[in-house]
Structure formats: C-alpha cells, structure tokens
Design a protein around this motif. Structure first.
Motif, PDB file in Angstrom:
ATOM      1  N   LEU A 123       0.829  -1.205   0.000  1.00 43.78           N
ATOM      2  CA  LEU A 123       0.000   0.000   0.000  1.00 43.78           C
ATOM      3  C   LEU A 123       0.865   1.257   0.000  1.00 43.78           C
ATOM      4  O   LEU A 123       0.699   2.145  -0.836  1.00 43.78           O
ATOM      5  CB  LEU A 123      -0.902  -0.026   1.232  1.00 43.78           C
ATOM      6  N   PHE A 124       1.818   1.334   0.906  1.00 41.86           N
ATOM      7  CA  PHE A 124       2.665   2.515   1.014  1.00 41.86           C
ATOM      8  C   PHE A 124       3.712   2.587  -0.090  1.00 41.86           C
ATOM      9  O   PHE A 124       4.146   3.678  -0.459  1.00 41.86           O
ATOM     10  CB  PHE A 124       3.322   2.599   2.392  1.00 41.86           C
ATOM     11  N   GLY A 125       4.102   1.458  -0.626  1.00 43.26           N
ATOM     12  CA  GLY A 125       5.073   1.456  -1.714  1.00 43.26           C
ATOM     13  C   GLY A 125       4.579   2.201  -2.938  1.00 43.26           C
ATOM     14  O   GLY A 125       5.360   2.798  -3.674  1.00 43.26           O
ATOM     15  N   MET A 127       9.803   7.427   0.563  1.00 42.84           N
ATOM     16  CA  MET A 127       9.079   7.245   1.820  1.00 42.84           C
ATOM     17  C   MET A 127       9.745   6.135   2.616  1.00 42.84           C
ATOM     18  O   MET A 127      10.259   5.178   2.042  1.00 42.84           O
ATOM     19  CB  MET A 127       7.621   6.857   1.552  1.00 42.84           C
ATOM     20  N   ARG A 128       9.702   6.292   3.916  1.00 44.71           N
ATOM     21  CA  ARG A 128      10.197   5.240   4.801  1.00 44.71           C
ATOM     22  C   ARG A 128       9.130   4.990   5.855  1.00 44.71           C
ATOM     23  O   ARG A 128       8.627   5.917   6.473  1.00 44.71           O
ATOM     24  CB  ARG A 128      11.500   5.666   5.478  1.00 44.71           C
ATOM     25  N   GLN A 129       8.777   3.741   6.005  1.00 47.44           N
ATOM     26  CA  GLN A 129       7.777   3.371   6.990  1.00 47.44           C
ATOM     27  C   GLN A 129       8.405   2.481   8.058  1.00 47.44           C
ATOM     28  O   GLN A 129       9.248   1.641   7.758  1.00 47.44           O
ATOM     29  CB  GLN A 129       6.613   2.572   6.377  1.00 47.44           C
ATOM     30  N   GLU A 130       7.934   2.691   9.257  1.00 47.81           N
ATOM     31  CA  GLU A 130       8.230   1.790  10.359  1.00 47.81           C
ATOM     32  C   GLU A 130       6.887   1.150  10.674  1.00 47.81           C
ATOM     33  O   GLU A 130       5.928   1.840  11.033  1.00 47.81           O
ATOM     34  CB  GLU A 130       8.771   2.597  11.534  1.00 47.81           C
ATOM     35  N   ILE A 131       6.792  -0.155  10.504  1.00 47.38           N
ATOM     36  CA  ILE A 131       5.519  -0.860  10.657  1.00 47.38           C
ATOM     37  C   ILE A 131       5.547  -1.648  11.963  1.00 47.38           C
ATOM     38  O   ILE A 131       6.485  -2.406  12.212  1.00 47.38           O
ATOM     39  CB  ILE A 131       5.269  -1.807   9.465  1.00 47.38           C
TER      40      ILE A 131
END
Length: 140
Positions: free
Chosen positions: A16-18, A77-81
């Motif tokens: 989704l975030f990619g 973008m960088r996500q911490e999940i």
C-alpha cells in the motif's frame, strides 16, 4: 502474488505505502474494502475528518492529490511498521522525503497511521497526519 491475493497485514501495508508516491488513488484503494472508513482526526478547515466507502475516499484522495499537493515532489518514503496484539491492526510511522514547490528539500515527519485489515482488505485507515504543517509547506 496477485494484487487481490490475501496478504498478511504487514505485506499489504508495505505494498500500500510502496505505491503512494505515484498518487494513484485507484491503485491505493484497490487494497480497501468497499465499505472502508478513512479518518483524518487532525485536519485543517475544509478537509473532512471522516470518509465512508471506497468511492468517497477515492474522490477525496484524487482531489487532494491533484490540487496544490501535486506541486510537492516526493523523493521517497520510509515506513516503520508495528504489528499489534490485535492481528487485524497495524500501526505505521511515516517519514517522507519531499521538496515543496519553490522550497527546500525536507524530511517530513508528520504521519502516523492506524490501519485495520480484515480478510486482506483495509477496513479502517486512520491518518494522523500533520495536515497544518503540510499545508504550510505548500504555501497555504
């Protein structure tokens, strides 16, 4: 894995975030249930706090992403999940590397999402984004 395959909540969120930098509302919403809810608790005047149903969410995102925000260049973008004790709930911290129109490149740290996923689809997307700061970056 096909787009409609049931994924783990983490895999779905990563996918989704990619795709978010492309600002393609249809691709983003392909992961949402038809009756999904999108909430923006900390919004600015004129922006809804709650949208119900994929069609309403799509209309809002398409308008938002094609308006003044389109002048903001997204470099990455960088996500911490974070997975929770509830297997349906994932919490995501976002850092976005952006350049506002006519501005300097900045690391935008202002987004936390609480996402509920059921049967491989997003049923609730709560977006705790610093909308006032983002509006300031784009000159509004």
């Amino acid at each position: 894995m096909t787009q409609n395959s049931v994924r783990t909540p983490r895999e779905l969120v990563e996918h989704l975030f990619g795709g978010l930098p492309s600002r393609d509302a249809d691709a983003f919403l392909a992961h949402f249930a038809e009756d999904a809810v999108f909430e923006i608790p900390f919004t600015v005047p004129g922006m809804p706090q709650r949208l119900e149903g994929r069609a309403a969410i799509r209309e809002h995102l398409a308008e938002r992403w094609s308006g003044p925000i389109q002048d903001i260049q997204v470099h990455g973008m960088r996500q911490e999940i974070y997975e929770t004790t509830d297997p349906e709930v994932v919490v995501v911290e976002n850092d976005v590397d952006i350049t506002p129109a006519g501005g300097e490149r900045v690391q935008f740290r202002g987004s936390l999402n609480v996402i509920r996923i059921r049967d491989g689809r997003v049923v609730l997307f709560r977006d705790y984004m610093d909308t006032a700061r983002l509006a300031g970056l784009r000159g509004n």
